[in-house]
Design an enzyme around this catalytic site. Structure first.
Site, PDB file in Angstrom:
ATOM      1  N   GLU A 110      38.107  39.639  45.583  1.00 62.00           N
ATOM      2  CA  GLU A 110      39.150  40.667  45.470  1.00 62.00           C
ATOM      3  C   GLU A 110      38.643  41.871  44.676  1.00 62.00           C
ATOM      4  O   GLU A 110      38.909  43.018  45.030  1.00 62.00           O
ATOM      5  CB  GLU A 110      40.409  40.056  44.843  1.00 62.00           C
ATOM      6  N   GLU A 130      41.508  30.111  47.857  1.00 63.00           N
ATOM      7  CA  GLU A 130      42.714  29.765  47.085  1.00 63.00           C
ATOM      8  C   GLU A 130      43.536  28.639  47.683  1.00 63.00           C
ATOM      9  O   GLU A 130      44.109  27.828  46.966  1.00 63.00           O
ATOM     10  CB  GLU A 130      43.612  31.007  46.928  1.00 63.00           C
TER      11      GLU A 130
END
Ligand code: NAI
Length: 708
Positions: A110, A130
């Site tokens: 990210e 995730e």
């Protein structure tokens, strides 16, 4: 400047290196330090461009999972706030080049996507894993990723959690270049070139064109949901990730981010997230053994001797060869070793067909396995694993030979699934070197390795077995030398209750459906058919199950075996199997069951799905509690690791003991007491379960108190 980030100047480029060993996780303080370093570089007139990279062996590998755990358990920690930092990076007036080596996962990717450019070393990997922890990307990964790689690829990455290799990342648009040679210098060169070329430098959040799909958005979303249902069945996070990506495609950037945050918060507060994070730490805890420390001497096993080239011996040989360990594979006669090698070759051929290995890699692996009928060379191996027929006298004889042939100090392991390691060790003069290494079939695939510690087994032997497990990519769980060890011992009450329910009116199909809907990879009757009904039959006889006076005995399994219905291998067992090898209900079996029940005067009733799940699962859990109480497992979480990696228990339920915690031990205990009243002595609740229920504690708390 904080030590968490180091800045150096190479010509006109500020190189900002994140320095938070081991994996440069985004722990508290790291995002702030990155922000300060970038602001400093932006303000410095001598700096024309900025490179952000990781110090040591990787880029930012991900979030701090301890912090996520705190959030999942509501222990106050807030979501790491990266929104501001990522925006600042993207808005920086000087080009920011993200230089990725090692891995950029989760929060790491990210951050990388907020840079204007991304370059990577050829062996770098990038991903949004995730979902493996029951959450979705929480720092705008679901918003920036589809803007770089397109909707379909973004869905695939966020749903599977699988990382992407650098070459693929370049093709997909995630990377701008692959760099070679001196990594830092190459990144600096790239940064200088883009600075020279001049702006505007692309902001990922400003991109739209790349929010592309090959068909309609609806089609892409539907394909994503189908993928999630297939590879992450019953899990909420992958579906939420798809929803967040849908928001990226349909909403302005800021609104999409808000939606992602909501979905992230929902997922982190879920039981599935707690279960998966529990499993993450459970696996790591399994490697911590009292009495075994960093200073415990470990043999660096470079060569293994395996005795028995059958199903298990062959699989273990492949697992070792895959990890670069050379293998001496011994059987009694030429025919047997040849047959073993032929199976190994066939298995590798399938891997080549499936694209898992190249033919060259397979040739190299097969080259590491040396078939033989004598003990030549065994005097120089560090570990011998016995995998001959399951017969105590034979194993004792083989161990007597092993101890003569092996060098002093070599570890002597047995792959027995039921026999006592102490009994086997008793025929050797050095029980300290004897240990159980219970692999699961197929041994080259299944991750679980039960490491059975006998009463004489030394810490060094345990440490060596754990080291080998790690080297060959297995999860080693140290267990005590009880009958059936941990996994199979718990399996028996679970399997027998399923059979009893069938005698009382349920059908195998109905039981299996209830169990797979609960989340098990397979139902128990299907598992029994796959493993071979004859295997359990033999064990039943050997371990003397149901010999206690008054014990209820399952009525049908023995009959099926006597009829030669051994399961898949004979095309018939609890089910019947056609060409497609899929189980189909067999009226003949149902007749047999009903007839047996009638003769034994067993009352018939309707079973609801939840009754089936409860009875089967609580049988498993009660036995687990007994194992724990006896010290045959060190922790409840170790039992969870065994069930996840060896038996297809759903990860998102966190293993059987964690599942019991989620139900609440007082309710589980009360229900088991009721079963004891209704169904008899075999349901006697474990003392530990009673104690914890009375104290209103969980297995997790029990583990935590004992870890100190
Ligand atoms: P298998 O029957 O496929 O192979 C046994 C092999 O041992 C045969 O090739 C046989 O020729 C060889 N053998 C017998 N006596 C020998 C001797 N004196 N020296 C050298 N080789 C000898 O059996 P499988 O299934 O591989 O089982 C082996 C062990 O692994 C057993 O203890 C079994 O309980 C255990 N095990 C089996 C599992 C399974 O799913 N099949 C799972 C976990 C453990």
């Amino acid at each position: 400047m904080s030590e968490l980030v180091r800045v150096e100047r190479v010509n006109g480029v500020a190189v900002v290196a994140v320095n938070n060993p081991q994996v440069n996780a985004l722990s508290a303080g790291v995002p702030e330090a990155i922000g300060a370093a970038i602001a400093g570089a932006e303000a410095d007139p001598a700096v024309r461009a900025i490179v952000l990279m990781g110090a040591g062996k990787t880029f930012i590998a991900g979030a701090d999972i301890k912090q996520l755990e705190d959030m999942a358990w509501g222990r106050g920690s807030a979501a790491p706030e990266l929104h501001g930092l990522l925006q600042e990076i993207e808005d920086c007036s000087k080009p920011v080049v993200m230089a990725i080596h090692g891995t950029a996962l989760g929060g790491g990717l990210e951050v990388a996507m907020a840079g204007h450019y991304r370059v990577a070393a050829a062996d770098a990997q990038m991903g949004q894993p995730e979902v493996n922890l029951g959450i979705i990307p929480g720092a705008e990964g679901t918003q920036r990723l589809p803007r770089l790689v397109g909707i379909e690829k973004a869905i695939e990455m966020c749903v599977s959690g699988k990382p992407m290799k650098a070459k693929e990342g370049l093709a997909a648009g995630l990377l701008d270049a692959l760099v070679e040679g001196d990594f830092k210098q190459a990144a600096v060169n790239f940064a200088e070139a883009v600075a020279k070329r001049g702006g505007p430098h692309p902001k990922t959040r400003g991109r739209k064109a790349e929010l592309r799909t090959s068909g309609t958005l609806e089609e892409a979303l539907a394909a994503g949901r189908a993928l999630a249902a297939k590879i992450k069945r019953n899990q909420a996070a992958p579906m939420k990730a798809i929803e967040a990506i849908q928001a990226a495609a349909t909403m302005p950037y800021e609104e999409g981010c808000t939606r992602e945050r909501q979905l992230f918060q929902e997922s982190v507060a879920s039981e599935q997230c707690r279960a998966l994070i529990h499993m993450f730490f459970a696996e790591r805890a399994a490697g911590r053994i009292p009495g075994v420390s960093k200073d415990t001497p470990v043999l660096a096993v470079g060569q293994v001797g395996i005795i028995g080239a059958g199903t298990m011996g062959g699989g273990i040989a492949m697992a070792c060869a895959n990890a670069g360990i050379s293998v001496l594979l011994k059987d009694t006669e030429r025919k047997a070793v040849d047959a073993g090698m032929a199976t190994i070759r066939k298995n590798y051929e399938v891997s080549v067909q499936r694209g898992r290995f190249t033919p060259e890699a397979v040739a190299e692996r097969i080259g590491r396995i040396h078939p033989q009928t004598d003990y030549a060379g065994f005097e120089s191996v560090d570990l011998v694993i016995e995998a001959v027929f399951e017969n105590l006298e034979l194993k004792k004889k083989v161990f007597q030979e092993m101890v003569k042939m092996a060098k002093p100090g070599a570890v002597l392991a047995s792959n027995t699934s039921t026999l006592s390691i102490d009994e086997i060790a008793s025929v050797t003069p050095r029980p300290e070197s004897v240990i159980g290494m219970h692999f699961f079939s197929p041994a080259n695939v299944m991750r679980l390795l039960e490491i059975v510690k006998g009463k004489g087994t030394s810490a060094a032997t345990v440490a060596t077995a754990l080291g080998v497990a790690k080297k060959i990519g297995k999860v080693g769980v140290v267990v005590g030398n009880c009958e059936g060890f941990v996994g199979n011992r718990m399996m028996f009450p679970y399997m027998y209750e399923a059979q009893f329910m069938v005698e009382e009116g349920a059908t195998p199909e109905q039981v299996d459906r209830a169990l797979t809907r609960f989340g098990w990879a397979m139902g128990i009757f299907e598992v029994d058919d796959m493993a071979g009904l004859d295997v359990a039959w033999r064990i039943r006889k050997e371990l003397g199950h149901f010999t206690e006076p008054g014990a209820r005995r399952p009525l049908v399994a023995d009959q099926l075996c006597e009829m030669g219905r051994y399961g898949q291998k004979t095309g018939r067992g609890w089910y019947v199997y056609g060409e497609d090898r899929k189980p189909k209900p067999d009226p003949e079996v149902l007749d047999l069951i009903r007839k047996a029940a009638k003769e034994a005067d067993i009352a018939q009733k309707e079973f609801r799905e939840e009754d089936i799940v409860e009875r089967a699962l609580y049988g498993l859990i009660n036995e687990g509690a007994k194992i724990l109480e006896e010290g045959c497992a060190l922790r409840a979480s170790d039992i969870d690791v065994v069930y996840l990696n060896g038996y297809g228990f759903p990860a998102w339920r966190g293993g059987p003991m964690f599942y019991a915690d989620t139900v609440g031990l007082p309710s589980v205990y009360e229900r088991i007491r009721q079963f004891e009243k209704d169904l008899g002595q075999r349901w006697k609740p474990a003392n530990l379960l009673r104690k914890l229920a009375e104290e209103r504690k969980s297995f997790r708390e029990y583990d935590a108190e004992r870890e100190g």
